[in-house]
Structures are given as structure tokens and as C-alpha cells.
Design a protein around this motif. Structure first.
Motif, PDB file in Angstrom:
ATOM      1  N   GLY A  77     -10.633  -7.878  -8.082  1.00 22.33           N
ATOM      2  CA  GLY A  77     -10.164  -9.142  -7.535  1.00 22.33           C
ATOM      3  C   GLY A  77      -8.697  -9.166  -7.182  1.00 22.33           C
ATOM      4  N   VAL A  78      -8.008  -8.057  -7.454  1.00 23.45           N
ATOM      5  CA  VAL A  78      -6.596  -7.918  -7.069  1.00 23.45           C
ATOM      6  C   VAL A  78      -6.515  -6.881  -5.960  1.00 23.45           C
ATOM      7  N   VAL A  79      -5.869  -7.234  -4.861  1.00 26.58           N
ATOM      8  CA  VAL A  79      -5.717  -6.289  -3.760  1.00 26.58           C
ATOM      9  C   VAL A  79      -4.252  -5.862  -3.687  1.00 26.58           C
ATOM     10  N   LEU A  80      -4.041  -4.578  -3.359  1.00 28.96           N
ATOM     11  CA  LEU A  80      -2.709  -4.005  -3.236  1.00 28.96           C
ATOM     12  C   LEU A  80      -2.478  -3.598  -1.788  1.00 28.96           C
ATOM     13  N   ALA A  81      -1.451  -4.148  -1.186  1.00 26.23           N
ATOM     14  CA  ALA A  81      -1.104  -3.822   0.198  1.00 26.23           C
ATOM     15  C   ALA A  81       0.223  -3.082   0.187  1.00 26.23           C
ATOM     16  N   THR A  82       0.167  -1.763   0.308  1.00 25.05           N
ATOM     17  CA  THR A  82       1.369  -0.933   0.205  1.00 25.05           C
ATOM     18  C   THR A  82       2.113  -0.931   1.538  1.00 25.05           C
ATOM     19  N   ARG A  83       3.413  -1.185   1.462  1.00 25.70           N
ATOM     20  CA  ARG A  83       4.267  -1.224   2.650  1.00 25.70           C
ATOM     21  C   ARG A  83       5.513  -0.383   2.396  1.00 25.70           C
ATOM     22  N   PRO A  84       5.949   0.438   3.392  1.00 24.86           N
ATOM     23  CA  PRO A  84       7.066   1.345   3.133  1.00 24.86           C
ATOM     24  C   PRO A  84       8.431   0.747   3.425  1.00 24.86           C
ATOM     25  N   CYS A  85       9.395   1.196   2.635  1.00 30.34           N
ATOM     26  CA  CYS A  85      10.806   1.112   3.006  1.00 30.34           C
ATOM     27  C   CYS A  85      11.154   2.508   3.532  1.00 30.34           C
ATOM     28  N   ASN A  86      11.358   2.620   4.821  1.00 31.77           N
ATOM     29  CA  ASN A  86      11.429   3.936   5.452  1.00 31.77           C
ATOM     30  C   ASN A  86      12.733   4.662   5.140  1.00 31.77           C
ATOM     31  N   ILE A  87      12.582   5.858   4.565  1.00 32.01           N
ATOM     32  CA  ILE A  87      13.731   6.731   4.306  1.00 32.01           C
ATOM     33  C   ILE A  87      13.378   8.130   4.777  1.00 32.01           C
ATOM     34  N   PRO A  88      14.380   8.968   5.065  1.00 31.79           N
ATOM     35  CA  PRO A  88      14.078  10.343   5.488  1.00 31.79           C
ATOM     36  C   PRO A  88      13.640  11.199   4.306  1.00 31.79           C
ATOM     37  N   ALA A  89      12.932  12.288   4.597  1.00 37.53           N
ATOM     38  CA  ALA A  89      12.541  13.260   3.573  1.00 37.53           C
ATOM     39  C   ALA A  89      13.731  14.178   3.311  1.00 37.53           C
TER      40      ALA A  89
END
Length: 257
Positions: free
Chosen positions: A38-50
Motif C-alpha cells: 500500500g506504499v508506493v515509492l517513486a524514485t527521482r534523481p538529483c543528477n550528478i556526474p559519475a
């Protein structure tokens, strides 16, 4: 037949946005392992270089890159109308101690509240709330994937909130992506180095370091609390949103508090 929109199909209890550095794989993986129905996780990036992290200056640059990407990442995450936002990184939340950490928390919490009518979970504040569940703890052994400059920030923050770090050891991982490549065997060795009769609790920082399952095993072996940062932040988000589920297999915090 009429139909009213308003409840996410999978997130009928809560919908969490999870902000992670774009190089991170451990947070998403470990949160899904711990996630109640019943819990959904929506992963969103903070963009950084490798980037490569070979020096202390490189490590500071990595932390600064995460900080520079955070506000845009948070604003982007508002488009999914989350009930709560979990910040899935830790080093930047400790940086320069509690005073700065509180300022950063308030800044991002204000944005989330104003744009999405929701709150946030921040690594440093989650640690403070989690440690309060262990009132006998005063002296801590810490492990991390960080360079020494990062470890010093963990020590400063914990000192600011009233805890003594007896010993701290870091993997000195050679980049943000490579943190997730560290083995359980190496991490166990770090725990052995920082543990002792003078340590009440083991704390792990560094969200891309896989540790929640190992932490649960080590608690049984060592007979003391062993807290993984990803378990702490996920616990904080659940409890802050009225979800009391006791989740076993990932340590005493989620199972007992």
C-alpha cells in the motif's frame, strides 16, 4: 458508472517520492525490500556526474554536486503529488553540523510544503529521531563509504546532538557509483574495527552502501543496535506518515519502534 480520481492504485496508503543522486542504486533497492503493501515509492534523481573520488577535495566536490542538484530534483518530484519526500542521501545532510543541517532541512521542507503540501525526511534529522529510540546510547561506532573529510562531518553532527563517536572508519570508495560495489565482507571488517565494549551502538552512513540486511545480522551477533541509514530514513518516513507496521529482517528500529 461514476469514478473519482484521487488515490494511487499501488500507493493507496501513501505515495513517497524518493530523491537520490543519479549514481545511487542502493536506496531504491533497499527501500523496496522494506516496503509495506500500500506504499508506493517513486524514485527521482538529483543528477550528478559519475565522478572519480580519489582525494578529499574530490569528495567535497561530490557532496557539492549533490547539493547543487537537490532543489531542482525536489521541485521536479512535486509533479507526482507525493504525500512525503524522502531524501535518499546522507553526507550533504550532515555537512558542517547541526546548525547548517537544520537550515537545509527547513529550506527544502518549506519548498515541499509550499509546492506539494507535504513534508520531507532528511538523513541527519532521521538519525536524531532514531537514536532517541535508544535512550541508553551515548557512545557510537560509525562506518561509512566516505573519505575522512566526510567522516569528520558525521562526527561533528553527532557531537552537536549529544553523542560521542568513539571510532569511525570509511571505505574511501573511489566514486559515488562504486560505493554500491563494496562487499559485505569489507563492510564487516569496518564494523569490527569500530566496535568494542566502549561502544553502545553501531551507525552506518552513506546511502549507496548496501547494509540493511547485514545490519540485522550484526545486531544478533554483537548484541547491540546496528543502524543502517536507509532503514533509518525509511522508518522516519513511515512513522511520520502514520504507518506503524513492524517490519522484520532489517534491524530493531523497524521491527520494534
Amino acid at each position: 458508472m461514476s469514478f473519482e480520481y484521487g488515490t494511487d492504485y499501488y500507493g493507496y496508503r501513501k505515495k513517497f517520492a524518493v530523491l537520490v543522486p543519479s549514481t545511487n542504486t542502493a536506496v531504491e533497492t533497499e527501500y523496496h525490500m522494506m516496503k509495506p503493501t500500500g506504499v508506493v515509492l517513486a524514485t527521482r534523481p538529483c543528477n550528478i556526474p559519475a565522478m572519480e573520488v580519489k582525494t578529499e577535495e574530490d569528495f567535497v566536490g561530490m557532496v557539492e554536486a549533490i547539493g547543487a542538484a537537490t532543489e531542482q530534483g525536489l521541485r521536479d518530484a512535486m509533479s507526482l503529488s507525493p504525500d512525503h519526500v524522502i531524501f535518499g542521501y546522507s553526507a550533504e545532510t550532515f555537512w558542517d553540523g547541526k546548525e547548517r543541517s537544520d537550515r537545509e532541512f527547513n529550506k527544502y521542507n518549506d519548498i515541499a510544503n509550499a509546492e506539494g503540501n507535504c513534508g520531507i525526511t532528511f538523513g541527519a534529522q532521521a538519525i536524531q529521531d532514531a537514536l532517541a529510540c535508544y535512550p541508553g546510547v551515548k557512545r557510537i561506532g560509525c562506518i561509512s563509504p566516505y573519505m575522512p573529510v566526510g567522516d569528520s562531518m558525521v562526527v561533528k553532527f553527532l557531537s552537536d546532538i549529544g553523542y560521542e563517536v568513539v571510532r569511525i572508519k570509511g571505505h574511501c570508495s573511489p566514486g559515488p557509483e562504486q560505493i554500491a560495489h563494496e562487499t559485505s565482507l569489507k563492510t564487516r571488517e569496518l564494523v569490527k574495527e569500530v566496535d568494542g565494549d566502549d561502544v553502545d551502538l553501531i551507525l552506518q552512513a552513506g546511502t549507496n552502501l548496501h547494509f540493511v540486511e547485514l545490519a540485522a545480522q550484526l545486531e544478533l551477533e554483537l548484541g547491540k543496535p546496528v543502524l543502517a541509514i536507509n532503514a533509518l530514513t525509511f522508518w522516519h518516513a513511515l512513522r511520520s506518515n502514520g504507518i506503524p507496521d513492524r517490519i522484520r529482517g532489517f534491524g530493531s528500529l523497524l521491527a520494534e519502534h
